[in-house]
Design a protein around this motif. Structure first.
Motif, PDB file in Angstrom:
ATOM      1  N   VAL A 227       0.948  -1.117  -0.030  1.00 52.28           N
ATOM      2  CA  VAL A 227      -0.038   0.035  -0.023  1.00 52.28           C
ATOM      3  C   VAL A 227       0.932   1.207  -0.095  1.00 52.28           C
ATOM      4  CG1 VAL A 227      -1.585  -1.316   1.164  1.00 52.28           C
ATOM      5  CG2 VAL A 227      -0.128  -0.067   2.504  1.00 52.28           C
ATOM      6  N   LEU A 229       0.221   4.523   1.602  1.00 50.65           N
ATOM      7  CA  LEU A 229      -0.518   5.483   2.625  1.00 50.65           C
ATOM      8  C   LEU A 229      -0.385   7.047   2.462  1.00 50.65           C
ATOM      9  CD1 LEU A 229      -0.315   3.404   5.647  1.00 50.65           C
ATOM     10  CD2 LEU A 229      -2.025   3.179   3.916  1.00 50.65           C
ATOM     11  N   ALA A 233      -3.850   9.212   5.804  1.00 49.73           N
ATOM     12  CA  ALA A 233      -4.005   7.790   6.062  1.00 49.73           C
ATOM     13  C   ALA A 233      -2.940   7.319   6.826  1.00 49.73           C
ATOM     14  CB  ALA A 233      -4.052   7.043   4.739  1.00 49.73           C
ATOM     15  N   VAL A 355      -4.191   4.746  -0.646  1.00 49.51           N
ATOM     16  CA  VAL A 355      -5.263   4.791   0.312  1.00 49.51           C
ATOM     17  C   VAL A 355      -5.119   6.273   0.816  1.00 49.51           C
ATOM     18  CG1 VAL A 355      -6.039   4.386   2.408  1.00 49.51           C
ATOM     19  CG2 VAL A 355      -5.083   2.460   1.191  1.00 49.51           C
ATOM     20  N   THR A 356      -6.248   7.010   0.390  1.00 49.67           N
ATOM     21  CA  THR A 356      -6.414   8.559   0.764  1.00 49.67           C
ATOM     22  C   THR A 356      -6.438   8.839   2.331  1.00 49.67           C
ATOM     23  OG1 THR A 356      -7.248   8.933  -1.403  1.00 49.67           O
ATOM     24  CG2 THR A 356      -7.856  10.432   0.714  1.00 49.67           C
ATOM     25  N   PHE A 358      -8.173   6.565   6.429  1.00 50.39           N
ATOM     26  CA  PHE A 358      -8.961   5.705   7.067  1.00 50.39           C
ATOM     27  C   PHE A 358      -9.909   6.386   7.864  1.00 50.39           C
ATOM     28  CE2 PHE A 358      -4.753   3.503   6.615  1.00 50.39           C
ATOM     29  CZ  PHE A 358      -5.131   2.361   5.648  1.00 50.39           C
ATOM     30  N   THR A 375     -11.304   2.132   4.663  1.00 51.38           N
ATOM     31  CA  THR A 375     -10.777   3.043   3.879  1.00 51.38           C
ATOM     32  C   THR A 375     -11.934   3.779   3.280  1.00 51.38           C
ATOM     33  OG1 THR A 375     -11.277   1.805   1.487  1.00 51.38           O
ATOM     34  CG2 THR A 375      -8.767   1.482   2.792  1.00 51.38           C
ATOM     35  N   THR A 379      -9.661   5.300  -3.016  1.00 43.79           N
ATOM     36  CA  THR A 379      -8.959   4.221  -2.835  1.00 43.79           C
ATOM     37  C   THR A 379      -8.511   3.790  -4.310  1.00 43.79           C
ATOM     38  OG1 THR A 379      -9.891   3.721  -0.871  1.00 43.79           O
ATOM     39  CG2 THR A 379      -8.555   1.862  -1.964  1.00 43.79           C
ATOM     40  N   ASN A 393     -14.075   0.258  -1.593  1.00 38.79           N
ATOM     41  CA  ASN A 393     -13.437   0.333  -0.261  1.00 38.79           C
ATOM     42  C   ASN A 393     -13.294  -0.779   0.595  1.00 38.79           C
ATOM     43  OD1 ASN A 393     -12.603   3.344   0.222  1.00 38.79           O
ATOM     44  ND2 ASN A 393     -14.781   3.638   0.007  1.00 38.79           N
TER      45      ASN A 393
END
Length: 438
Positions: A227, A229, A233, A355-356, A358, A375, A379, A393
């Motif tokens: 990922v 992040l 995030a 991932v923008t 959480f 998420t 995403t 998500n």
């Protein structure tokens, strides 16, 4: 009257202390002045200006403490609040963990105040929100956001001669942008001490771009993925970890810093070697007060160095129990990174997920710091260094401790909320199921 100078605050506090007949007395004086604008569906819904000031007195006889607060500052009211605190102290049970007041301390001057932020007006806020709304309207999107600024001061004095004062400013902005049918969503959240660093137009363009690009999301199988992040995030998930740097909870076996069989993990290699974490109230991008709620001076502290836990925070009481010096915890956390941008990290990824942010994060196991959450707001699937398509998500189950052991690369840290956090490239991040939420 909400923002008092150092001299004005000191004069009030001296007067209150002079009324005290208790064995020990501590007085805290706080004030703030600021305003806000809230908007939804591309239209302002509320706006306001708030100015408040309050004073709290804690009086102690032996180990019995009573506290009373007031927001009136004439002599009669100040005498009354001191008397009330003393009445409550006589009725209170003894506090077995009571610590006597500190004597005079020396503090470094903070850098938390910015004149441009303090000078913000309703017109300033309206102009900033207007720039944000121009983005969503031009793209036929819908925005809901919140802009807030404040100037505040905090002062404390006790009967042992301690006096501390700090004045600071803050401006924060967040916006969610969605497409008309609600299938795409983007989000940004940013705050600064300095108004000149806040660009609501640029931030809104980022949120609008994510709203457009996240529409038509595809589903892929949950599992372990590399990922990327974004700093927001990373901050969302790591904020839960920072609370664990408390010596008492570690000593008492209540945190991930507790060692099986007793003791703490102080001095252990707990994270990847490229993880370095510190706090510094004088960091120019993240300034904070140079004293804490007990009046202890706050200085630069290295919490993790090359993955090794170097310090835990000790309250005055717990430090006295363990025979060590107290170490205040400063939430202005900096995670060191490199020089790479978010785009550079994406380009270096053969297959992965961007991932923008959480949300709805909850604890699963405090001992391992296992967390679960979802998420949200953008995403995306990465292949051969490019974003290929938006993803539905996910729910995740992951520990930030394990996450920081699986770091492949760290980008350039940026201000995110109350921290300086880099974008992160993490391998084997665990997604457990899909979510239909946008």
């Amino acid at each position: 009257m909400a923002i008092l100078s150092k001299e004005e605050a000191q004069a009030i506090l001296k007067k209150v202390i002079s009324y005290s007949k208790a064995d020990a007395c501590e007085v805290n004086l706080n004030g703030s002045d600021g305003g806000n604008i809230r908007y939804a569906r591309n239209a302002v819904s509320t706006a306001g200006q708030i100015s408040v000031m309050s004073l709290g007195v804690s009086s102690t006889f032996g180990k019995k403490t009573g506290t009373a607060t007031i927001n009136e500052f004439d002599d009669a009211s100040l005498q009354k609040v001191v008397q009330r605190a003393e009445e409550l102290a006589r009725l209170a049970p003894e506090n077995p963990e009571y610590m006597p007041p500190l004597g005079p301390q020396t503090y470094t001057e903070s850098a938390t105040f910015n004149a441009a932020t303090a000078a913000m007006t309703p017109d300033t806020r309206a102009e900033m929100v207007g720039k944000s709304l121009s983005v969503s309207k031009a793209a036929n999107l819908e925005a809901a956001g919140f802009l807030e600024n404040s100037t505040r001061f905090n002062a404390m004095m006790n009967s042992k001669g301690l006096f501390a004062y700090n004045k600071g400013t803050d401006v924060s902005f967040s916006v969610t942008v969605r497409n008309q049918d609600g299938t795409g969503s983007g989000y940004v959240d940013q705050s600064f001490n300095n108004l000149d660093k806040m660009d609501t137009l640029a931030l809104s363009k980022i949120a609008a771009s994510k709203a457009t690009k996240s529409a038509g999301a595809k589903a892929i199988e949950p599992g372990k993925y590399t990922v990327i992040l974004e700093p927001l995030a990373a901050s969302d998930i790591l904020s839960n970890m920072f609370r664990g740097f408390d010596a008492r909870s570690a000593d008492e076996g209540r945190s991930f810093m507790s060692k099986k069989g007793g003791g703490t993990r102080l001095g252990e290699q707990l994270f990847s070697e490229n993880v370095n974490i510190y706090s510094d109230p004088l960091n120019p991008e993240l300034p904070s007060s140079t004293w804490d709620g007990d009046g202890l001076p706050v200085k630069r502290t290295q919490w993790v160095q090359n993955g090794v836990v170097k310090n835990l925070s000790y309250s005055r009481y717990w430090a006295a129990q363990k025979g060590v010096q107290p170490i205040p915890f400063n939430r202005s956390i900096v995670i060191e990174g490199g020089s790479q941008s978010l785009e550079d990290l994406i380009k270096s990824t053969e297959k992965g997920i961007l991932v923008t942010r959480f949300w709805y994060i909850r604890s699963v196991d405090p001992q391992t710091l296992l967390l679960t959450g979802l998420t949200r707001d953008g995403t995306f699937y990465i292949e051969n260094g490019e974003i290929k398509f938006p993803l539905k998500n996910f729910r995740f189950n992951e520990s930030p401790v394990i996450m920081l052991n699986n770091v492949e690369a760290l980008g350039k840290p940026v201000r995110t909320g109350s921290g300086m956090i880099p974008p992160m490239k993490i391998r084997d991040f665990t997604f457990t199921s899909l979510s239909d939420a946008v």
